[in-house]
Design an enzyme around this catalytic site. Structure first.
Site: not given
Length: 126
Positions: A10, A67, A78, A81, A93, A111, A119
């Site tokens: 993540r 890329r 893609c 959210e 994210r 992150y 998180r």
């Protein structure tokens, strides 16, 4: 690939404004950190990368950053959210799936910028 499993890594970052170059710069920085933290030097081990953005980032596809880094054969997608109230604004994210012999516990999640607050329990020591 006997003894290999698909593991998820993540990552997330934020940008100051919805401008293509800012989004791509932040996403490149995030992808490079995810690769570095997990000792990934061969793009062949990357099974796929999923990108999501908050609804306030619509000026470019963050997958273009992959890329730019040379991941021309890696499957990318893609998506937007769910617009949850009080969510972190201007966030990108990433879910990177890799083929590895490492356990899921060994995966280092990354992150950056304002996304550190999402998180803190998963933030790797950088």
């Amino acid at each position: 690939m006997a003894g290999y499993w698909v593991r998820g890594i993540r990552g997330a970052t934020t940008v100051e404004r919805d401008e293509p170059e800012l989004i791509l710069e932040a996403t490149c920085e995030l992808l490079e950190a995810m690769l570095r933290e997990n000792d990934i030097t061969d793009f062949e081990v990357i099974a796929a990368i999923f990108f999501t953005t908050t609804h306030d980032l619509t000026s470019t596809f963050p997958a273009e950053a992959a890329r730019r880094l040379g991941m021309n054969l890696v499957p990318l997608i893609c998506n937007l959210e769910i617009p949850v109230p009080n969510r972190l604004p201007r966030a990108v994210r990433v879910m990177m799936q890799v083929n590895t012999q490492k356990s899921q516990r060994e995966m280092k999640h990354v992150y950056l910028r304002g996304a550190v607050s999402l998180r803190p329990d998963l933030v790797s020591a950088q």
